[in-house]
Design a protein around this motif. Structure first.
Motif, PDB file in Angstrom:
ATOM      1  N   PRO A 140      48.621  27.394  48.161  1.00  0.00           N
ATOM      2  CA  PRO A 140      49.599  28.121  48.978  1.00  0.00           C
ATOM      3  C   PRO A 140      49.438  29.629  48.956  1.00  0.00           C
ATOM      4  N   SER A 141      48.679  30.151  47.985  1.00  0.00           N
ATOM      5  CA  SER A 141      48.534  31.599  47.870  1.00  0.00           C
ATOM      6  C   SER A 141      47.111  31.966  47.483  1.00  0.00           C
ATOM      7  N   TYR A 142      46.475  32.790  48.293  1.00  0.00           N
ATOM      8  CA  TYR A 142      45.152  33.320  47.967  1.00  0.00           C
ATOM      9  C   TYR A 142      45.215  34.153  46.694  1.00  0.00           C
ATOM     10  N   PHE A 143      46.260  34.957  46.565  1.00  0.00           N
ATOM     11  CA  PHE A 143      46.341  35.875  45.437  1.00  0.00           C
ATOM     12  C   PHE A 143      46.750  35.197  44.141  1.00  0.00           C
ATOM     13  N   ALA A 144      47.037  33.914  44.194  1.00  0.00           N
ATOM     14  CA  ALA A 144      47.288  33.162  42.968  1.00  0.00           C
ATOM     15  C   ALA A 144      46.009  32.514  42.453  1.00  0.00           C
ATOM     16  N   GLN A 145      44.894  32.695  43.183  1.00  0.00           N
ATOM     17  CA  GLN A 145      43.629  32.066  42.814  1.00  0.00           C
ATOM     18  C   GLN A 145      42.733  33.048  42.076  1.00  0.00           C
ATOM     19  N   GLY A 146      42.062  32.576  41.055  1.00  0.00           N
ATOM     20  CA  GLY A 146      41.031  33.360  40.381  1.00  0.00           C
ATOM     21  C   GLY A 146      41.551  34.683  39.863  1.00  0.00           C
ATOM     22  N   ASP A 147      40.772  35.743  40.117  1.00  0.00           N
ATOM     23  CA  ASP A 147      41.076  37.052  39.552  1.00  0.00           C
ATOM     24  C   ASP A 147      41.538  38.060  40.603  1.00  0.00           C
ATOM     25  N   VAL A 148      41.717  37.631  41.848  1.00  0.00           N
ATOM     26  CA  VAL A 148      42.178  38.559  42.875  1.00  0.00           C
ATOM     27  C   VAL A 148      43.593  39.029  42.544  1.00  0.00           C
ATOM     28  N   ASP A 149      43.948  40.236  42.995  1.00  0.00           N
ATOM     29  CA  ASP A 149      45.205  40.844  42.557  1.00  0.00           C
ATOM     30  C   ASP A 149      45.920  41.490  43.736  1.00  0.00           C
ATOM     31  N   ARG A 150      47.107  40.998  44.054  1.00  0.00           N
ATOM     32  CA  ARG A 150      47.878  41.529  45.180  1.00  0.00           C
ATOM     33  C   ARG A 150      48.445  42.911  44.892  1.00  0.00           C
ATOM     34  N   GLN A 151      48.440  43.338  43.621  1.00  0.00           N
ATOM     35  CA  GLN A 151      48.989  44.642  43.260  1.00  0.00           C
ATOM     36  C   GLN A 151      47.958  45.761  43.342  1.00  0.00           C
ATOM     37  N   ALA A 152      46.725  45.447  43.699  1.00  0.00           N
ATOM     38  CA  ALA A 152      45.689  46.475  43.782  1.00  0.00           C
ATOM     39  C   ALA A 152      46.037  47.489  44.858  1.00  0.00           C
ATOM     40  N   ARG A 153      45.945  48.776  44.509  1.00  0.00           N
ATOM     41  CA  ARG A 153      46.276  49.832  45.466  1.00  0.00           C
ATOM     42  C   ARG A 153      45.355  51.045  45.349  1.00  0.00           C
ATOM     43  N   THR A 154      44.740  51.268  44.189  1.00  0.00           N
ATOM     44  CA  THR A 154      44.029  52.518  43.926  1.00  0.00           C
ATOM     45  C   THR A 154      42.523  52.361  44.080  1.00  0.00           C
ATOM     46  N   ASN A 219      32.048  29.565  56.181  1.00  0.00           N
ATOM     47  CA  ASN A 219      32.574  30.917  56.215  1.00  0.00           C
ATOM     48  C   ASN A 219      31.497  31.925  55.839  1.00  0.00           C
ATOM     49  N   ASN A 220      31.533  33.109  56.484  1.00  0.00           N
ATOM     50  CA  ASN A 220      30.668  34.189  56.050  1.00  0.00           C
ATOM     51  C   ASN A 220      31.128  34.735  54.711  1.00  0.00           C
ATOM     52  N   ILE A 221      32.457  34.846  54.566  1.00  0.00           N
ATOM     53  CA  ILE A 221      33.058  35.321  53.328  1.00  0.00           C
ATOM     54  C   ILE A 221      34.281  34.465  53.074  1.00  0.00           C
ATOM     55  N   GLY A 222      34.466  34.017  51.859  1.00  0.00           N
ATOM     56  CA  GLY A 222      35.638  33.178  51.613  1.00  0.00           C
ATOM     57  C   GLY A 222      35.817  32.922  50.140  1.00  0.00           C
ATOM     58  N   ILE A 223      36.839  32.159  49.839  1.00  0.00           N
ATOM     59  CA  ILE A 223      37.118  31.789  48.450  1.00  0.00           C
ATOM     60  C   ILE A 223      37.376  30.296  48.412  1.00  0.00           C
ATOM     61  N   PHE A 224      36.808  29.610  47.465  1.00  0.00           N
ATOM     62  CA  PHE A 224      37.038  28.179  47.322  1.00  0.00           C
ATOM     63  C   PHE A 224      37.952  27.954  46.131  1.00  0.00           C
ATOM     64  N   ALA A 225      38.992  27.196  46.358  1.00  0.00           N
ATOM     65  CA  ALA A 225      40.042  27.040  45.355  1.00  0.00           C
ATOM     66  C   ALA A 225      39.648  26.076  44.241  1.00  0.00           C
ATOM     67  N   GLY A 299      42.149  49.424  32.655  1.00  0.00           N
ATOM     68  CA  GLY A 299      43.430  49.129  33.288  1.00  0.00           C
ATOM     69  C   GLY A 299      43.369  48.867  34.778  1.00  0.00           C
ATOM     70  N   ALA A 300      42.188  48.979  35.380  1.00  0.00           N
ATOM     71  CA  ALA A 300      42.073  48.766  36.826  1.00  0.00           C
ATOM     72  C   ALA A 300      42.245  47.288  37.177  1.00  0.00           C
ATOM     73  N   ARG A 301      42.871  47.033  38.322  1.00  0.00           N
ATOM     74  CA  ARG A 301      43.043  45.673  38.820  1.00  0.00           C
ATOM     75  C   ARG A 301      41.845  45.355  39.726  1.00  0.00           C
ATOM     76  N   THR A 302      40.732  45.004  39.133  1.00  0.00           N
ATOM     77  CA  THR A 302      39.480  44.931  39.877  1.00  0.00           C
ATOM     78  C   THR A 302      39.285  43.638  40.655  1.00  0.00           C
ATOM     79  N   GLY A 303      40.042  42.596  40.342  1.00  0.00           N
ATOM     80  CA  GLY A 303      39.785  41.316  40.989  1.00  0.00           C
ATOM     81  C   GLY A 303      38.549  40.618  40.462  1.00  0.00           C
ATOM     82  N   LEU A 304      38.014  41.081  39.335  1.00  0.00           N
ATOM     83  CA  LEU A 304      36.810  40.495  38.734  1.00  0.00           C
ATOM     84  C   LEU A 304      37.139  39.912  37.367  1.00  0.00           C
ATOM     85  N   SER A 305      36.417  38.855  37.003  1.00  0.00           N
ATOM     86  CA  SER A 305      36.523  38.358  35.637  1.00  0.00           C
ATOM     87  C   SER A 305      35.978  39.417  34.680  1.00  0.00           C
TER      88      SER A 305
END
Length: 316
Positions: A140-154, A219-225, A299-305
């Motif tokens: 139901p949520s892309y940002f609940a998968q893996g290491d991606v982070d909905r709070q990333a801003r900087t 997909n050219n770019i995507g995420i598999f759950a 402290g960066a929210r990089t979306g990476l493991s």
């Protein structure tokens, strides 16, 4: 009297997308934002994509027919370059939008502009629901998968990789004019837009899945759950330890190469506008030691493991 809502154009890149395109176009036509139009750039499709686009009568559409194929980045660049509206939403050819997607994103955009003005580059994005080819929910949520982070801003959050899909983005004209044309040979258009927004403007988000983000294997770019299980990863490592180590090293080197080229291009484009913090970050990443690179990214929210983050920083 309240004036007409500002125009929003949907920049769509198409290529042999006839299978899923009708559903995508129908969901755009069903948007509750009243002043909406499509700019579609086709990259030399050989299927019925052009016929599907020409059959759309429910919403204004302009078509750019390229002899292509030139690839997804150049195709999106063509679409965006042809837009003239004050706001532009990026669009893949195979997803489905919720009817309130544009309205919700525009509300977030207008809140930013009410505070900072329309001359400041701004980008907003939403969450996404992951679905399969038949639109059945994977997650139901892309940002609940893996290491991606909905709070990333900087800039630090996005310096190593982009973790916001372009199809979830809406940009104002100030950002489009600042980010385009893309640097020569650039790898990912949506990553570039995010980087320019973080360094010269503002990023906002809608914490709701406004897109059914289709994952169908093409997909050219995507995420598999469904990532490989722990046992599958262990078997792969044990089957050929040296091969696994070599493949990971090559992956980190390639990631670092792309990141360095990207950050170098960013510094060249917006260098005089960088804040002291962002200037120190880029200097540390591009010219610092490994230990300094780790410090500036703390402290960066990089979306990476952790492994991918450290591997990229090591070879950067």
């Amino acid at each position: 009297m309240i004036g007409e809502p500002p125009r929003v154009e949907v920049a769509m890149a198409t290529f042999n997308g006839a299978r899923y395109l009708p559903e995508m176009l129908a969901s755009i036509a069903a948007q509750d934002w009243p002043t909406l139009a499509i700019v579609a750039s086709d990259d030399g499709s050989k299927d019925a994509t052009l016929e599907v686009l020409r059959s759309l009568h429910d919403i204004p559409i302009r078509m750019i027919e390229n002899p292509g194929p030139h690839g997804i980045i150049e195709n999106f660049a063509h679409a965006v370059a042809a837009t003239t509206a004050p706001y532009v939403a990026l669009c893949d050819q195979d997803d489905v939008w919720r009817a309130d997607k544009v309205t919700r994103l525009m509300a977030a955009m207008q809140a930013i502009e009410a505070e900072h003005g329309t001359a400041r580059p701004a980008l907003v994005f939403s969450d996404l629901e992951l679905v399969d080819g038949a639109l059945q929910t994977i997650a139901p949520s892309y940002f609940a998968q893996g290491d991606v982070d909905r709070q990333a801003r900087t800039l630090a959050d996005f310096a190593l990789v982009n973790h916001v899909p372009g199809c979830a983005m809406l940009a104002n004209r100030a950002l489009i004019d600042r980010a385009f044309p893309l640097p020569p040979g650039f790898h990912i258009h949506d990553w570039w837009m995010v980087l320019v927004a973080t360094t010269t403007g503002t990023i906002g988000a809608v914490d709701a899945p406004l897109i059914r983000y289709r994952q169908h294997g093409g997909n050219n770019i995507g995420i598999f759950a469904q990532p490989p299980t722990l046992w599958a990863r262990l078997r792969r490592k044990l089957a050929s330890p040296l091969g696994y180590i070599s493949s990971r090293r090559d992956f980190y080197r390639q990631s670092a190469h792309v990141t360095r080229a990207t950050l170098t291009a960013l510094e060249a484009r917006v260098g005089p506008e960088l804040s002291a913090e962002d200037r120190a970050l880029l200097d540390g990443l591009l010219r610092g030691s490994f230990s300094r690179r780790r410090r500036v990214m703390a402290g960066a929210r990089t979306g990476l493991s952790r492994a991918n983050r450290l591997g990229t920083l090591f070879y950067l």
